[in-house]
Each structure stands twice: as structure tokens, then as C-alpha cells.
Design a protein around this motif. Structure first.
Motif, PDB file in Angstrom:
ATOM      1  N   ASN A 120      88.528 -20.197 -28.803  1.00 30.58           N
ATOM      2  CA  ASN A 120      87.732 -20.468 -30.002  1.00 30.58           C
ATOM      3  C   ASN A 120      87.660 -21.960 -30.306  1.00 30.58           C
ATOM      4  OD1 ASN A 120      87.285 -17.645 -30.574  1.00 30.58           O
ATOM      5  ND2 ASN A 120      89.400 -17.539 -31.282  1.00 30.58           N
ATOM      6  N   HIS A 121      88.767 -22.655 -30.090  1.00 33.00           N
ATOM      7  CA  HIS A 121      88.800 -24.087 -30.384  1.00 33.00           C
ATOM      8  C   HIS A 121      88.639 -24.945 -29.132  1.00 33.00           C
ATOM      9  CE1 HIS A 121      90.797 -22.358 -33.988  1.00 33.00           C
ATOM     10  NE2 HIS A 121      90.128 -23.320 -34.588  1.00 33.00           N
ATOM     11  N   ARG A 173      91.758 -31.222 -25.629  1.00 34.23           N
ATOM     12  CA  ARG A 173      90.474 -30.555 -25.812  1.00 34.23           C
ATOM     13  C   ARG A 173      89.892 -30.249 -24.442  1.00 34.23           C
ATOM     14  NH1 ARG A 173      90.469 -28.682 -30.885  1.00 34.23           N
ATOM     15  NH2 ARG A 173      91.294 -30.286 -32.306  1.00 34.23           N
TER      16      ARG A 173
END
Length: 279
Positions: free
Chosen positions: A25-26, A264
């Protein structure tokens, strides 16, 4: 319980190791799952229940064995928190999931011991911690599970429960205050945890069906879904199709001695990195 327990004396010292988990999701590697590991003679690694030397007859859990499970859970907490404190001082930030086995929480005395240790966790680390409950027997009443959730709530963000592919009692889990469910795909994780939960070794088609059903039930009960054992691009594709929230396995990253800072990473980047990795 049909785990192949290692004979006493054939296992090396307990190590606490960490595996990166991809948050779909992130789009980030931001969570590390913790597990106890020992090495057999010959170099084979065993985890969790399988890392506990046998006390008494196979297929039964003696008091000595249950206390050894508690010792492993507490050692995992001590080492993991100690490691995080060092990394925190160096400005590392990540989420950490600590293992706690059913036998540790099922006994009031052992639960008190574990909670007493958890109460010493520095307050600034608690927002980064979660717990994953291993070996919960099917049919455990919601009230009993709620006691576990209540006991751990002051010391972390939430509790995730490991479930088998065929398990469908998520109403009970949600009612107890559990926030997520975790599935260890066949061939991954420790054998006793899988066997205790009644998992089978399904065909690829059956695996897709069963995992899809778990995902549907998890979404229906607003439970996050963690899937471990993703060791190929094909398996990752299946897990992506069912909409897993958290993904772990050799494709994502192996076991390490130390967690790392949040990274990320999109799914495209994740797959590209996996193709570049050795093996």
C-alpha cells in the motif's frame, strides 16, 4: 503436532534474525519481521518452533518445552529492542514485528512474564512495534484471544495472527481486536507452525484458490493480509492479484542480522531488483 523436532544437542545457539517485508500500500520496504533461528549440524536453518530442542516425547508439549518457547520469545524481544535502540540513535526508522507464540500467552504465568518484559520497552519505540501471534489453535474463543490483544495493546500498534490457508474463522479474529492475518505459504516458515494450523501442501491451482479465499475474508473483516514465502515472480504475481498488503520471502529479501532504514520501492522496482539478485 507433527513437527520434526531436532534432537537436543544437534542445534547451534539461538539467533534472532530479521526479514524485510514489502508494504504494497505504501510501496516501501518499511517493516521487518523477527524470528528465532538455530542452525543444524550441516548448515540447515530451522526457525520458530522447530528451533526448540526436544524435551519429552515428540507430539507433546512438556512444561520444559513451553518454557523454552517463552524463553525464545523473550530473547527475541530483548535482542530486537536492543538492536532497534542502537539504530534509532543513528536515525534509522522502520516498523518491527515481534513473534509471540500461543504457548507464551496461553498460560497466565508465562503471559505475565512476557508482559513484564514488554513493559520495559522505551515509550518512543512502541509506535514502531507490532506483534505476530504464532500457533493459535483453530477454535480459540474470541474472548480468550481478546485477552491476548488486551495484554499486548499497551506495547505496540497491533497484533497479527498467523492462519492457515484453509482457515475461515476471521469473524472471531476481528471480534477479538486482531488487526491482521498472516499466511505462510507451503514450504516456507517453520514446519510446526504450519502443521499446527492444519495447512496442506496444495497444487498451484489450489494455492491460488485458497489464498484468494483468505484474501476475500480478510478484506471482508477489514484485516490486513501478510503473505510470507514469496520466492518467485510467479508467486508474487499471485499474491499481487489477491491484494496482499504485506509481502515477504526470498524474492523480497532474505534473513539478516540487522534491519535497515525504510526504503521507498515500487512494485516495478521490487521485481527489477529481484531479477538482478544472484540466484
Amino acid at each position: 503436532m507433527t513437527a520434526a523436532w531436532a534432537a537436543h544437542g544437534q542445534l547451534g545457539p539461538l539467533e534472532i534474525v530479521y526479514r524485510p517485508v514489502w508494504d504494497a500500500n505504501h510501496q516501501a520496504l518499511c517493516l521487518y519481521i523477527t524470528r528465532g533461528r538455530r542452525m543444524r549440524r550441516g548448515g540447515q536453518a530451522v526457525f520458530g518452533y522447530d528451533s526448540i530442542p526436544q524435551f519429552g516425547s515428540p507430539g507433546t508439549l512438556s512444561v520444559e518445552t513451553m518454557n523454552a518457547i517463552l524463553d525464545m520469545d523473550e530473547e527475541a524481544m530483548r535482542q530486537a529492542i536492543g538492536t532497534y535502540l542502537e539504530l534509532y540513535e543513528n536515525r534509522f526508522r522502520f516498523f518491527l514485528s515481534l513473534p509471540v507464540h500461543y504457548e507464551t500467552l496461553a498460560s497466565v504465568q508465562r503471559r505475565r512474564s512476557y508482559v513484564a518484559l514488554a513493559s520495559r520497552i522505551p515509550a518512543h519505540l512502541i509506535p514502531f512495534l507490532t506483534y505476530h501471534l504464532v500457533g493459535l489453535p483453530e477454535g480459540t474463543p474470541a474472548g480468550r484471544l481478546a485477552d491476548f490483544v488486551t495484554a499486548l495493546r499497551p506495547f505496540g500498534r497491533n497484533l497479527m495472527v498467523g492462519v492457515a490457508l484453509g482457515r475461515q474463522d476471521m469473524t472471531t479474529l476481528a471480534a477479538a481486536g486482531v488487526k491482521g492475518v498472516g499466511v505462510v505459504l507451503p514450504g516456507a516458515g517453520d514446519k510446526m507452525a504450519i502443521d499446527r494450523l492444519g495447512a496442506e501442501r496444495p497444487s498451484p491451482e489450489r494455492l491460488a484458490t485458497d489464498l484468494g479465499l483468505v484474501a476475500v475474508e480478510a478484506r471482508r473483516h477489514r484485516l490486513k493480509l501478510y503473505v510470507e514465502g514469496v520466492d518467485s515472480v510467479e508467486t508474487e504475481g499471485l499474491v499481487d492479484r489477491v491484494g496482499a498488503d504485506f509481502v515477504a520471502g526470498d524474492l523480497i529479501g532474505g534473513w539478516t542480522e540487522t534491519p535497515e532504514h525504510i526504503v521507498r520501492m515500487s512494485r516495478v522496482d521490487l521485481l527489477a531488483n529481484s531479477r538482478q539478485s544472484p540466484g
